[in-house]
Design a protein around this motif. Structure first.
Motif, PDB file in Angstrom:
ATOM      1  N   UNK A  26     -58.994  25.922  96.801  1.00 22.07           N
ATOM      2  CA  UNK A  26     -60.253  25.891  97.539  1.00 22.07           C
ATOM      3  C   UNK A  26     -60.995  27.213  97.425  1.00 22.07           C
ATOM      4  N   UNK A  27     -62.305  27.110  97.528  1.00 27.50           N
ATOM      5  CA  UNK A  27     -63.164  28.286  97.524  1.00 27.50           C
ATOM      6  C   UNK A  27     -64.212  28.086  98.613  1.00 27.50           C
ATOM      7  N   UNK A  28     -64.506  29.150  99.336  1.00 25.58           N
ATOM      8  CA  UNK A  28     -65.564  29.081 100.335  1.00 25.58           C
ATOM      9  C   UNK A  28     -66.453  30.302 100.160  1.00 25.58           C
ATOM     10  N   UNK A  29     -67.739  30.102 100.305  1.00 29.50           N
ATOM     11  CA  UNK A  29     -68.680  31.208 100.299  1.00 29.50           C
ATOM     12  C   UNK A  29     -69.379  31.189 101.646  1.00 29.50           C
ATOM     13  N   UNK A  30     -69.327  32.315 102.323  1.00 36.85           N
ATOM     14  CA  UNK A  30     -69.902  32.354 103.662  1.00 36.85           C
ATOM     15  C   UNK A  30     -70.325  33.765 104.014  1.00 36.85           C
ATOM     16  N   UNK A  31     -71.129  33.865 105.025  1.00 37.76           N
ATOM     17  CA  UNK A  31     -71.505  35.161 105.583  1.00 37.76           C
ATOM     18  C   UNK A  31     -70.482  35.551 106.629  1.00 37.76           C
ATOM     19  N   UNK A  32     -70.924  35.757 107.834  1.00 36.51           N
ATOM     20  CA  UNK A  32     -70.026  36.136 108.921  1.00 36.51           C
ATOM     21  C   UNK A  32     -69.280  34.909 109.419  1.00 36.51           C
ATOM     22  N   UNK A  33     -67.972  35.040 109.527  1.00 36.13           N
ATOM     23  CA  UNK A  33     -67.143  33.952 110.034  1.00 36.13           C
ATOM     24  C   UNK A  33     -66.419  34.477 111.251  1.00 36.13           C
ATOM     25  N   UNK A  88     -61.135  31.106 112.202  1.00 33.75           N
ATOM     26  CA  UNK A  88     -60.485  30.858 110.923  1.00 33.75           C
ATOM     27  C   UNK A  88     -61.201  29.805 110.101  1.00 33.75           C
ATOM     28  N   UNK A  89     -60.697  29.617 108.899  1.00 28.92           N
ATOM     29  CA  UNK A  89     -61.172  28.555 108.016  1.00 28.92           C
ATOM     30  C   UNK A  89     -59.946  27.742 107.659  1.00 28.92           C
ATOM     31  N   UNK A  90     -60.078  26.443 107.735  1.00 29.10           N
ATOM     32  CA  UNK A  90     -58.955  25.575 107.409  1.00 29.10           C
ATOM     33  C   UNK A  90     -59.451  24.473 106.479  1.00 29.10           C
ATOM     34  N   UNK A  91     -58.764  24.330 105.352  1.00 30.13           N
ATOM     35  CA  UNK A  91     -59.098  23.258 104.408  1.00 30.13           C
ATOM     36  C   UNK A  91     -58.125  22.113 104.623  1.00 30.13           C
ATOM     37  N   UNK A  92     -58.634  20.891 104.570  1.00 30.77           N
ATOM     38  CA  UNK A  92     -57.767  19.708 104.736  1.00 30.77           C
ATOM     39  C   UNK A  92     -57.688  18.964 103.445  1.00 30.77           C
TER      40      UNK A  92
END
Length: 110
Positions: free
Chosen positions: A96-103, A106-110
């Motif tokens: 997985x890849x995520x592009x984001x600014x301020x987070x 957490x980030x969770x991929x399903x």
């Protein structure tokens, strides 16, 4: 062709989006009429214009001749880019890849 970061810096200079960055480059180019002309010609031009590319090439030559200026220019540019997100992926990618600014959280991929 100058590296993409130099084109980005040249585009910022063309719009005078970052006054301190513009002043840094203007002062460096002060004794070089050709470089000053490239800076002036790029004013108001779009990022993909020949004038901005020419300014990027002028920056590249200047940095090659004065690496300390290059380090100062890149450091100043990095400070002004706070809050922007750049994500480059190349080659074979698995997962997985995520592009984001301020987070926040957490980030969770399903």
């Amino acid at each position: 062709m100058p590296e993409p970061m130099l084109v980005s810096i040249a585009a910022s200079l063309a719009t005078r989006a970052v006054a301190g960055l513009y002043e840094l480059v203007r002062a460096k180019f002060a004794d070089d009429p050709v470089a000053t002309a490239a800076l002036t010609a790029a004013e108001g031009a779009s990022e993909d214009s020949p004038q901005v590319r020419a300014l990027g090439e002028t920056l590249e030559r200047t940095i090659e001749a004065d690496p300390a200026f290059g380090a100062e220019l890149r450091a100043h540019h990095a400070v002004t880019q706070t809050g922007r997100v750049t994500n480059q992926i190349s080659g074979t990618v698995h997962g997985n890849v995520v592009q984001a600014g301020d987070i926040q959280g957490g980030i969770r991929f399903k």
